[in-house]
Design a protein around this motif. Structure first.
Motif, short mmCIF file in Angstrom:
data_model
loop_
_atom_site.label_atom_id
_atom_site.label_comp_id
_atom_site.label_asym_id
_atom_site.label_seq_id
_atom_site.Cartn_x
_atom_site.Cartn_y
_atom_site.Cartn_z
N ASN A 210 10.90 47.40 83.21
CA ASN A 210 11.39 45.87 84.05
C ASN A 210 11.16 45.15 83.70
O ASN A 210 10.04 44.32 84.50
CB ASN A 210 11.53 46.32 85.22
N MET A 212 12.83 42.12 84.13
CA MET A 212 13.31 41.16 84.80
C MET A 212 13.24 39.97 84.92
O MET A 212 11.69 40.43 85.26
CB MET A 212 15.04 41.29 85.83
N HIS A 216 13.86 37.08 90.72
CA HIS A 216 15.49 37.33 91.64
C HIS A 216 15.06 39.01 91.91
O HIS A 216 14.07 39.12 91.79
CB HIS A 216 16.29 38.16 90.02
N ASP A 218 16.08 41.71 91.61
CA ASP A 218 16.16 43.46 91.09
C ASP A 218 14.89 43.36 89.99
O ASP A 218 14.35 44.50 89.74
CB ASP A 218 17.00 43.57 89.58
N GLY A 219 14.47 42.08 88.84
CA GLY A 219 13.01 42.06 88.89
C GLY A 219 11.74 41.57 89.54
O GLY A 219 10.96 42.70 88.77
N LEU A 261 15.21 49.57 83.66
CA LEU A 261 15.61 48.17 84.38
C LEU A 261 16.16 47.19 83.60
O LEU A 261 15.08 46.74 83.32
CB LEU A 261 14.98 48.47 85.55
N THR A 262 17.12 46.97 83.02
CA THR A 262 17.51 45.86 82.64
C THR A 262 18.91 45.43 82.87
O THR A 262 19.88 46.23 83.88
CB THR A 262 17.35 46.06 80.82
N VAL A 263 19.55 44.53 82.62
CA VAL A 263 20.36 43.57 82.79
C VAL A 263 22.19 44.95 81.27
O VAL A 263 22.05 44.96 80.11
CB VAL A 263 20.96 42.45 82.62
N PRO A 264 23.28 44.59 81.99
CA PRO A 264 24.20 45.02 81.16
C PRO A 264 24.72 44.61 80.34
O PRO A 264 24.28 45.07 78.46
CB PRO A 264 25.23 45.62 81.57
N THR A 265 24.13 43.55 79.84
CA THR A 265 23.96 41.64 78.34
C THR A 265 22.62 42.74 77.93
O THR A 265 23.47 42.68 76.24
CB THR A 265 23.98 40.40 79.03
#
Length: 277
Positions: A210, A212, A216, A218-219, A261-265
């Protein structure tokens, strides 16, 4: 408070295990425990008590992770800010959070000149590289943050005894007005971690990637805090951007990552731009 005791015991009882692998550093659970004890000593010296608040603004991820976990295990609520945060936003957050202590990078403090009823702990910049010839003529007495931390008397963390106390405050919606603080209690955190552990089958053998932003939720919470909760290992090999996609995927393969874990982009970029399947 059994959950918090188990979290702390998990750290103490895994000394040889890797807690976090960062871009330029690997941190064992033994080293993390040592840092927690030293930060606990620093909190005591700065008179930061349970239920009080700290703000952490640094570009050094190793420092941020260590400081956040130390605050968490001492019942101290932390807010993490990026180094790109504007001075106006920082001042707004300080006025609302009313921190007892602010950790801030040396460069930022020299620019912002923060003042108030809070204490400030300066995070020293990395020592610059000096040639072997110049070392004969230059005596550098400047200490980095790790050397400065070693000057505090280590103490056992004062685990909080109230689950309704805040462990994190995440500030959001500050671009169009005053930043608004989202308060996360220990009860919120433990319930969330239990849910993630059940749904995604986290175990002490899990390897979580992860990268991120730590400022934030989530990070931070699904990164170092999730690893701590499950006594597993965290990987943050590089920044989260398009240029590092291959590094990211090579880490997944080489380290046999179990959870990414990451973002959709980023997932979209991986699908379209990476060289291999």
């Amino acid at each position: 408070m059994r959950a918090l005791t188990e979290i702390y015991s998990g750290m103490v009882n895994s000394p040889t295990k890797t807690f976090a692998t960062l871009e330029n550093e690997s941190i064992s659970y033994k080293e993390l425990h040592t840092r927690v004890q030293l930060f606990s000593g620093q909190f005591a010296q700065f008179d930061v008590k349970c239920d009080q608040r700290v703000i952490i603004c640094s570009g050094n991820e190793s420092f941020v992770i260590s400081a956040v976990i130390s605050a968490f295990l001492n019942g101290i609520s932390s807010t993490v800010l990026t180094t790109e945060t504007s001075l106006a936003r920082v001042e707004s957050i300080i006025s609302q959070a009313q921190p007892q202590l602010i950790f801030i990078d040396e460069k930022l403090q020299s620019i912002w000149q923060l003042q108030g009823s809070f204490s400030i702990s300066i995070i020293a910049n990395k020592k610059g590289s000096v040639s072997s010839l110049m070392k004969r003529f230059i005596r550098d007495n400047k200490k980095n943050w790790r050397e400065s931390l070693n000057e505090f008397t280590p103490q056992q963390p004062q685990l909080p005894n109230k689950l309704n106390s805040n462990c994190f405050i995440n500030f959001t919606s500050g671009t169009t007005g005053d930043a608004k603080g989202v308060q996360i209690t220990y009860h919120n955190f433990i319930t969330h971690m239990d849910t993630l552990k059940k749904v995604f089958s986290y175990t002490p053998d899990s390897k979580v990637l992860n990268n991120m932003i730590l400022a934030h939720a989530d990070g931070l919470i699904q990164g170092p805090m999730l690893a701590l909760y499950n006594s597993c290992s965290l990987y943050r090999p590089c920044n989260m951007d398009v240029q590092h996609l291959e590094t990211l995927l090579n880490t997944v393969f080489r380290e046999r990552i179990t959870h990414m874990l990451t973002v959709p982009t980023i997932l979209s970029f991986i699908d379209r731009l990476t060289e291999h399947n």
